[in-house]
Design a protein around this motif. Structure first.
Motif, short mmCIF file in Angstrom:
data_model
loop_
_atom_site.label_atom_id
_atom_site.label_comp_id
_atom_site.label_asym_id
_atom_site.label_seq_id
_atom_site.Cartn_x
_atom_site.Cartn_y
_atom_site.Cartn_z
N SER A 1 16.57 14.51 43.52
CA SER A 1 16.64 14.69 42.07
C SER A 1 17.93 15.40 41.70
O SER A 1 18.47 16.18 42.48
N VAL A 2 18.41 15.08 40.49
CA VAL A 2 19.64 15.68 39.96
C VAL A 2 19.37 16.08 38.51
O VAL A 2 18.88 15.27 37.73
N SER B 1 21.37 17.09 28.02
CA SER B 1 20.96 17.16 29.43
C SER B 1 20.50 15.80 29.93
O SER B 1 20.16 14.92 29.14
N LYS B 2 20.52 15.66 31.25
CA LYS B 2 20.04 14.46 31.93
C LYS B 2 19.29 14.89 33.18
O LYS B 2 19.64 15.89 33.81
N TYR B 3 18.28 14.11 33.53
CA TYR B 3 17.49 14.41 34.72
C TYR B 3 17.13 13.10 35.41
O TYR B 3 16.59 12.19 34.77
N ASN C 1 9.60 12.73 29.04
CA ASN C 1 10.55 11.88 28.33
C ASN C 1 11.94 11.88 28.93
O ASN C 1 12.63 10.89 28.87
N GLN C 2 12.39 13.00 29.51
CA GLN C 2 13.75 13.08 30.01
C GLN C 2 13.91 12.56 31.43
O GLN C 2 15.01 12.28 31.84
N ALA C 3 12.85 12.49 32.19
CA ALA C 3 12.96 12.07 33.58
C ALA C 3 13.26 10.58 33.67
O ALA C 3 12.61 9.76 33.03
N ARG C 4 14.25 10.24 34.47
CA ARG C 4 14.57 8.83 34.70
C ARG C 4 14.48 8.60 36.20
O ARG C 4 15.19 9.24 36.98
N ALA D 1 15.37 20.33 39.49
CA ALA D 1 16.83 20.29 39.33
C ALA D 1 17.28 20.53 37.88
O ALA D 1 18.29 21.21 37.66
N LEU D 2 16.55 20.01 36.90
CA LEU D 2 16.96 20.23 35.51
C LEU D 2 16.69 21.66 35.07
O LEU D 2 17.57 22.32 34.51
N TYR D 3 15.49 22.15 35.33
CA TYR D 3 15.17 23.52 34.92
C TYR D 3 16.07 24.53 35.63
O TYR D 3 16.47 25.54 35.04
N ASP D 4 16.38 24.27 36.89
CA ASP D 4 17.26 25.18 37.63
C ASP D 4 18.68 25.15 37.08
O ASP D 4 19.35 26.19 37.03
N ALA D 5 19.16 23.98 36.66
CA ALA D 5 20.49 23.90 36.04
C ALA D 5 20.53 24.74 34.77
O ALA D 5 21.52 25.45 34.51
#
Length: 194
Positions: free
Chosen positions: A28-29, A44-46, A69-72, A169-173
């Motif tokens: 994950s990124v 943001s992007k995830y 919604n944001q997870a791809r 990965a998104l929350y940590d960013a």
């Protein structure tokens, strides 16, 4: 002052975090674009990478977002292509990460066109982090000898012993960007790794 920061007005930065599977492959990124002066999140992007996430990892439980919604979910190639386009859309040249060598080495596709900076190499040092006191165990260089990961530094800076790193990965960013905001230092202070 770093030339990269004098080139763009206003300064926009990205903070990127990755999570890896049991085979040390990115599963994950997460990326946030922020104002480089206020550290306010702009976008943001995830990405959850397939098939890499299917092999599992230490933090597989943290892959889903609270608002899905944001997870791809897509291939690594698709994610990297979209991520590069996303960063270029905002004219991003500076990418920040906590322990940036790790994320940089796992995303070699982002080595060209972007300069990477390490948040940890500033946050863990007494001369940059006002919350590191004289009684804390530091090396001669001023770096804390232990407890300088994201969780420990955010606990120190917020006086919140109940904060736990999510390993999403998104929350940590977002949390890594928060460290930059709490430090209150200009982006030009951070050291490039490439």
């Amino acid at each position: 002052m770093n030339d990269i920061f004098s080139e763009q007005q206003p300064i926009k930065i990205a903070v990127i975090d990755t999570e890896t599977n049991w085979y040390n492959r990115v599963m994950s990124v997460g990326a946030v674009v922020a104002d480089g002066e206020t550290f306010h999140v702009m976008d943001s992007k995830y990405y959850i990478l397939s098939p890499e996430y299917e092999f599992g990892g230490m933090f597989s439980y943290a892959l889903p977002l609270k608002n899905n919604n944001q997870a791809r979910i897509c291939s690594r190639e698709e994610a990297v292509e979209e991520l590069i386009a996303f960063l270029k859309q905002y004219n991003i040249k500076a990418v920040f990460a906590y322990n940036a060598l790790f994320d940089f080495s796992h995303l070699p596709e982002l080595s060209e066109g972007f300069v990477w900076y390490d948040i940890m190499k500033t946050a863990a040092y007494k001369q940059f982090n006002y919350k590191i006191t004289d009684d804390m165990d530091c090396c001669k260089t001023g770096r804390l000898k232990r407890n300088y990961g994201v969780q420990a530094i955010l606990r120190l800076m917020t006086d919140n012993d109940f904060y736990f790193e999510t390993h999403n990965a998104l929350y940590d960013a977002v949390d890594e960007l928060k460290i930059m905001k709490l430090l209150g230092l200009p982006v030009s202070v951070y050291k490039a790794i490439n």
